[in-house]
Design a protein around this motif. Structure first.
Motif, PDB file in Angstrom:
ATOM      1  N   ALA A 332      40.593  57.957  22.424  1.00 29.48           N
ATOM      2  CA  ALA A 332      39.981  58.729  21.338  1.00 29.48           C
ATOM      3  C   ALA A 332      40.146  60.224  21.575  1.00 29.48           C
ATOM      4  N   ASP A 333      40.122  60.986  20.478  1.00 30.52           N
ATOM      5  CA  ASP A 333      40.041  62.440  20.579  1.00 30.52           C
ATOM      6  C   ASP A 333      38.573  62.819  20.754  1.00 30.52           C
ATOM      7  N   PRO A 334      38.210  63.480  21.839  1.00 25.37           N
ATOM      8  CA  PRO A 334      36.800  63.808  22.068  1.00 25.37           C
ATOM      9  C   PRO A 334      36.261  64.754  20.991  1.00 25.37           C
ATOM     10  N   THR A 335      35.014  64.537  20.617  1.00 27.35           N
ATOM     11  CA  THR A 335      34.359  65.376  19.620  1.00 27.35           C
ATOM     12  C   THR A 335      33.546  66.457  20.317  1.00 27.35           C
ATOM     13  N   ASP A 363      31.012  64.129   9.261  1.00 23.92           N
ATOM     14  CA  ASP A 363      30.864  62.788   8.709  1.00 23.92           C
ATOM     15  C   ASP A 363      30.666  62.849   7.200  1.00 23.92           C
ATOM     16  N   SER A 364      30.801  61.704   6.563  1.00 24.83           N
ATOM     17  CA  SER A 364      30.806  61.657   5.098  1.00 24.83           C
ATOM     18  C   SER A 364      29.471  62.053   4.488  1.00 24.83           C
ATOM     19  N   SER A 365      28.376  61.918   5.233  1.00 20.62           N
ATOM     20  CA  SER A 365      27.062  62.259   4.684  1.00 20.62           C
ATOM     21  C   SER A 365      26.723  63.737   4.823  1.00 20.62           C
ATOM     22  N   SER A 366      27.603  64.527   5.423  1.00 20.88           N
ATOM     23  CA  SER A 366      27.374  65.970   5.518  1.00 20.88           C
ATOM     24  C   SER A 366      27.847  66.648   4.236  1.00 20.88           C
ATOM     25  N   THR A 367      27.130  67.696   3.824  1.00 19.11           N
ATOM     26  CA  THR A 367      27.492  68.407   2.598  1.00 19.11           C
ATOM     27  C   THR A 367      27.422  69.909   2.820  1.00 19.11           C
ATOM     28  N   ASP A 368      28.323  70.615   2.133  1.00 21.95           N
ATOM     29  CA  ASP A 368      28.326  72.080   2.088  1.00 21.95           C
ATOM     30  C   ASP A 368      28.307  72.699   3.488  1.00 21.95           C
ATOM     31  N   ALA A 376      40.660  75.195  14.747  1.00 22.45           N
ATOM     32  CA  ALA A 376      41.945  75.267  14.055  1.00 22.45           C
ATOM     33  C   ALA A 376      42.014  74.126  13.042  1.00 22.45           C
ATOM     34  N   GLU A 377      42.933  74.245  12.092  1.00 24.26           N
ATOM     35  CA  GLU A 377      43.052  73.173  11.094  1.00 24.26           C
ATOM     36  C   GLU A 377      43.296  71.822  11.758  1.00 24.26           C
ATOM     37  N   SER A 378      44.078  71.826  12.827  1.00 27.85           N
ATOM     38  CA  SER A 378      44.386  70.570  13.519  1.00 27.85           C
ATOM     39  C   SER A 378      43.189  70.018  14.287  1.00 27.85           C
ATOM     40  N   GLN A 379      42.182  70.858  14.515  1.00 25.52           N
ATOM     41  CA  GLN A 379      41.008  70.417  15.278  1.00 25.52           C
ATOM     42  C   GLN A 379      39.879  69.921  14.382  1.00 25.52           C
ATOM     43  N   LEU A 380      40.029  70.054  13.074  1.00 24.48           N
ATOM     44  CA  LEU A 380      38.983  69.598  12.155  1.00 24.48           C
ATOM     45  C   LEU A 380      39.300  68.192  11.664  1.00 24.48           C
ATOM     46  N   ARG A 381      38.316  67.314  11.773  1.00 22.55           N
ATOM     47  CA  ARG A 381      38.432  65.963  11.212  1.00 22.55           C
ATOM     48  C   ARG A 381      37.276  65.786  10.235  1.00 22.55           C
TER      49      ARG A 381
END
Length: 393
Positions: A332-335, A363-368, A376-381
């Motif tokens: 896994a990629d560590p968070t 996660d999907s339940s997070s907003t705004d 970096a863009e590559s570090q955001l999931r």
């Protein structure tokens, strides 16, 4: 003239303080109560513990305000290093020192010091202004990770309280060092807590506690700092090592700043159960691989875990150095930061240095969520489209 200053070694108790300091302190408290008998004549007292080795067979029970129990130094010595060393015959010291209390209960209780007053606070008042200062509470024998260990608790406060202070204390080989329920304006400062399951616990509810300038070195099964339903805690200037774990449950408007945080495990700061409007700023997070094995959290949980609204994570340094084989789940990629839920959380100007492909995860339940120079863009999931990103170049 009635005394308000006591020395455990000169008080005329029924036993020697070296045999059972718990019984002696209980007898001193009884003497204080016999001399301070009205609402207007209870200034409290000081109980002094000179340097020495004292066994505690009987739990101390404190039910009076304005009591200071103080020694002449925290006296910490690493019992784990001693126990892990095959030959200590040439060591100069093999026991903690200064004002050193060895918890050897024979009365069937867990706490060395229990602070508790009978009756509802609205009817009998809160306990006020109790101070524990400059002595060592030693559980004598235990095994990693100290939970459940020997089940011993250093100090347990079980009644609503105001303006307590824990200063310059040493704690070693305890399941829990300090437990304070119902704390109002409680201060923990300059303490040395190591080789314990949990260092500081604030169960029930608390407000405006201050946890500053401590060394907290807890193992992986407990917590460095645990609080629930807390308002406005300040956690600052601490060095928190080994298995740093600050967990705030349903806690709001707390500040965690300028701490040195090092852990062999994930979950270094967790804001859970709707914890909101908290500030995590100016800390140094260092995640390494080392002593201990824990399956409590995997590397997808995050070094910082957020589930609540309007929290800010700003200007922190993340230093991640763990071999790939030490990551769970494998491959896994560590968070680093997980926004597990909540609205309007803010991540800004956090610096990342890592030997692996670490991620900031929404996660999907997070907003705004707003992310500014924190990945970096590559570090955001992101498992949601409801966020704004200014990526780290």
């Amino acid at each position: 003239m009635v005394t308000t200053v006591y020395d455990v070694t000169t008080f005329n108790g029924s036993v020697s303080p070296y045999t059972d300091i718990g019984k002696v302190i209980n007898e001193i408290i009884a003497d204080i109560k016999s001399n301070q008998t009205t609402q207007d004549t209870r200034p409290g007292a000081v109980i002094y513990i000179p340097p020495g080795h004292y066994d505690l067979l009987t739990r101390v029970v404190i039910d009076i305000s304005f009591l200071t129990i103080k020694g002449s130094g925290h006296g910490f010595l690493s019992r784990a290093i001693h126990d892990d060393t095959s030959d200590t015959s040439n060591w100069f010291e093999v026991q903690p020192g200064s004002s050193h209390i060895r918890v050897k209960h024979t009365d069937g209780t867990d706490e060395a010091f229990l602070v508790r007053r009978s009756g509802a606070p609205a009817e009998v008042g809160r306990l006020n202004g109790i101070v524990f200062q400059d002595f060592c509470i030693d559980g004598v024998a235990s095994t990693k990770p100290y939970v459940e260990g020997n089940h011993k608790i250093g100090i347990s406060v079980q009644s609503d309280n105001d303006s307590f202070r824990f200063e310059g204390m040493g704690f070693v080989y305890l399941t829990q060092a300090m437990v304070v329920k119902g704390a109002d304006a409680c201060s923990f400062t300059n303490n040395f807590v190591a080789e314990c399951g949990t260092s500081i616990s604030l169960p029930g509810a608390s407000q405006v506690a201050k946890i500053t300038n401590n060394y907290l070195i807890s193992a992986w099964a407990g917590y460095s700092v645990f609080a629930e339903n807390a308002e406005g805690i300040l956690i600052s200037g601490n060095t928190i090592l080994w298995a740093c774990n600050i967990t705030l449950i349903n806690s709001n408007r707390c500040t965690v700043s300028a701490n040195k945080l090092l852990s062999n495990f994930p979950s270094m700061i967790a804001l859970t159960n709707g914890s909101s409007e908290n500030l995590i700023s100016g800390n140094h997070f260092r995640r390494v691989y080392g002593d201990g094995t824990s399956t409590r959290f995997d590397d997808l949980f995050g070094l910082v875990h957020i589930n609540g609204d309007d929290n800010s994570v700003t200007a922190n340094q993340f230093s991640f150095s763990v071999p790939a084989a030490g990551i769970s789940p494998a491959g896994a990629d560590p968070t680093l930061i997980l926004v597990a839920g909540g609205a309007r959380n803010y991540l800004a100007t956090n610096k990342i240095k890592a030997n692996l492909g670490v991620k900031v995860v929404l996660d999907s339940s997070s907003t705004d969520t707003k992310i500014l120079y924190s990945a970096a863009e590559s570090q955001l999931r992101a498992h949601t489209n409801d966020y704004k990103l200014v990526a780290t170049p």
